[in-house]
Motif scaffolding. Sequence first.
Motif, PDB file in Angstrom:
ATOM      1  N   ARG A  57       6.630 -16.086  58.298  1.00  0.00           N
ATOM      2  CA  ARG A  57       5.476 -17.327  58.276  1.00  0.00           C
ATOM      3  C   ARG A  57       4.106 -17.017  58.232  1.00  0.00           C
ATOM      4  NH1 ARG A  57       4.729 -18.363  63.606  1.00  0.00           N
ATOM      5  NH2 ARG A  57       6.243 -16.972  63.925  1.00  0.00           N
ATOM      6  N   GLY A  82       3.764 -25.328  69.636  1.00  0.00           N
ATOM      7  CA  GLY A  82       4.129 -24.173  68.546  1.00  0.00           C
ATOM      8  C   GLY A  82       4.656 -23.165  69.198  1.00  0.00           C
ATOM      9  N   GLU A  86       5.456 -21.960  73.117  1.00  0.00           N
ATOM     10  CA  GLU A  86       6.369 -21.945  73.638  1.00  0.00           C
ATOM     11  C   GLU A  86       7.715 -21.041  74.589  1.00  0.00           C
ATOM     12  OE1 GLU A  86       8.622 -23.577  70.567  1.00  0.00           O
ATOM     13  OE2 GLU A  86       8.236 -25.416  69.975  1.00  0.00           O
ATOM     14  N   THR A 334      -2.364 -24.291  66.620  1.00  0.00           N
ATOM     15  CA  THR A 334      -1.147 -25.013  65.484  1.00  0.00           C
ATOM     16  C   THR A 334      -2.538 -26.280  65.376  1.00  0.00           C
ATOM     17  OG1 THR A 334       0.323 -24.378  66.316  1.00  0.00           O
ATOM     18  CG2 THR A 334       0.643 -25.858  65.059  1.00  0.00           C
ATOM     19  N   THR A 336      -2.224 -29.763  64.472  1.00  0.00           N
ATOM     20  CA  THR A 336      -1.489 -30.949  64.051  1.00  0.00           C
ATOM     21  C   THR A 336      -1.183 -31.939  63.363  1.00  0.00           C
ATOM     22  OG1 THR A 336      -3.426 -32.285  65.022  1.00  0.00           O
ATOM     23  CG2 THR A 336      -1.723 -31.473  66.687  1.00  0.00           C
ATOM     24  N   GLY A 349       1.327 -28.400  61.043  1.00  0.00           N
ATOM     25  CA  GLY A 349       2.095 -26.862  61.789  1.00  0.00           C
ATOM     26  C   GLY A 349       1.630 -25.246  61.685  1.00  0.00           C
ATOM     27  N   SER A 350       0.706 -25.306  60.839  1.00  0.00           N
ATOM     28  CA  SER A 350      -0.173 -24.341  59.880  1.00  0.00           C
ATOM     29  C   SER A 350      -0.877 -23.190  61.579  1.00  0.00           C
ATOM     30  CB  SER A 350      -1.080 -24.253  59.656  1.00  0.00           C
ATOM     31  OG  SER A 350      -0.717 -24.712  58.116  1.00  0.00           O
ATOM     32  N   THR A 351      -0.327 -22.461  61.736  1.00  0.00           N
ATOM     33  CA  THR A 351      -0.675 -21.415  63.168  1.00  0.00           C
ATOM     34  C   THR A 351      -2.330 -20.824  62.589  1.00  0.00           C
ATOM     35  OG1 THR A 351       1.382 -20.787  63.361  1.00  0.00           O
ATOM     36  CG2 THR A 351      -0.377 -19.394  64.236  1.00  0.00           C
TER      37      THR A 351
END
Length: 453
Positions: A57, A82, A86, A334, A336, A349-351
């Motif tokens: 990733r 993300g 979590e 992250t 959205t 969804g990018s970190t």
Amino acid sequence: MTTRHPPRRTTSIARTGRAPGAWPVLGHLPHLLRAPLRFLGSLPAHGELVEIRLGPRPAFVLCHPELARQVMSDGRAFDRVGPLYEGSRAALGNGLATCPHADHRRQRMLMQPAFRSEHLPGYADAMRREIGMALEHWRPGLVLDMVDEMFALTTTVAVRTLFGGGITDRDIAELRDSLDTFLKGVYLRALLPAVDALPTPGARRYTRGLAGWRTHVTRIVGERRADDGDGGDLLGRLIAARDEAGGALTERELHDQVAVLILAGAETTSSALAWALHLIAAHPEAEAALHAEVDAVLDGRVAGPDDLPRLEWTGRVIREVLRLYPPAWVLPRTSTREIEVAGRRLPAGSTLVFSPYILHRLPEFHPEPERFRPERDQSDGVAPAAWSRASFVPFGTGPHKCIGDTFALTEATLALASIAARWRLRPASGTPVRATPRSVLTPSALPMHLIRR
């Protein structure tokens, strides 16, 4: 003599890059596990937004204060969601330090009254008592590991201010032991969530530590909630807090907030104090200035809340320690939605990775960034004011900035001044002191000789 600073950047340079050295399949994980600070420190040379690989990733590291400000000030577009969060929520719960944007405003409103300025003198007085009791056990000639000593002190302070005088020494010791075991494994599990699938001794210790931590917190919160009185402690104020609709913290929310408060109060401040003791011992001029100040203000006694305005140099030492070794050294976000950062379009969804450790070592904003210089002024004209503020962020920035920053600075200042008023500490080992990244940056070990002043 006129000090020459690096030139200001008058415009934001949207420059992206990619970190070299990625391993097949693993990406940059080996670097982050083996030498994370060296790796992070190398990234600004490759751009202001630098792509790294967390296994397969991609992640994007923010290497300029303006980009950090953009990301950290917009909780809707850059949320605490993300895989990385979590894992944090699975361990710590959905408290103020881990909750997503949707829960943050309500939680902060409920928590904020407990941190109002009028409560700080009471908390500081509890700090003074615990600092004095801890120092009573010190003896000339002893060698103590200051990592352990400061962690024991700040855990006790956090628990006492949170739960009040009714908490027992045994409760504190159990919480401290479970917390220490748990914290030693947090960083590894953030990078490798599947590590506990292997039945190793380390995995079993972590599981036991986390289970013990939850059990102790749940029991103590339950007992304290059954007590009708406020008692002037943090927990009483959290129990009494109400949101705009008149709602209180639920049992689960209360448990999660307590867990975060003990973690933040214990680990971050103990790290800052350990680094301060190490750096002061290695810098005679800074130590002499510290001793001169505490001798004039304290004359050998333990510092209290009324002494804070006169402990200016002590406060500067703490701020410089937080610049060099910011406890919350790396924080993920992250995206959205699809969004542009530094001229690059990033998909939803990018970190993104916010690292005070990187920002605090940028020479454009902190001249001689590797040097310990308590006399430096964060608004000395090196950078425009907004950039300067964004480049010194030991407690984060934006709406998610640490709610207990003043609490932590007060405790660290009182503890350092009280120690310096009575003791001179010297290294007991020739082994270089190195940072151990766990949930915060802390020395791996810090054995020091106690010398009575």
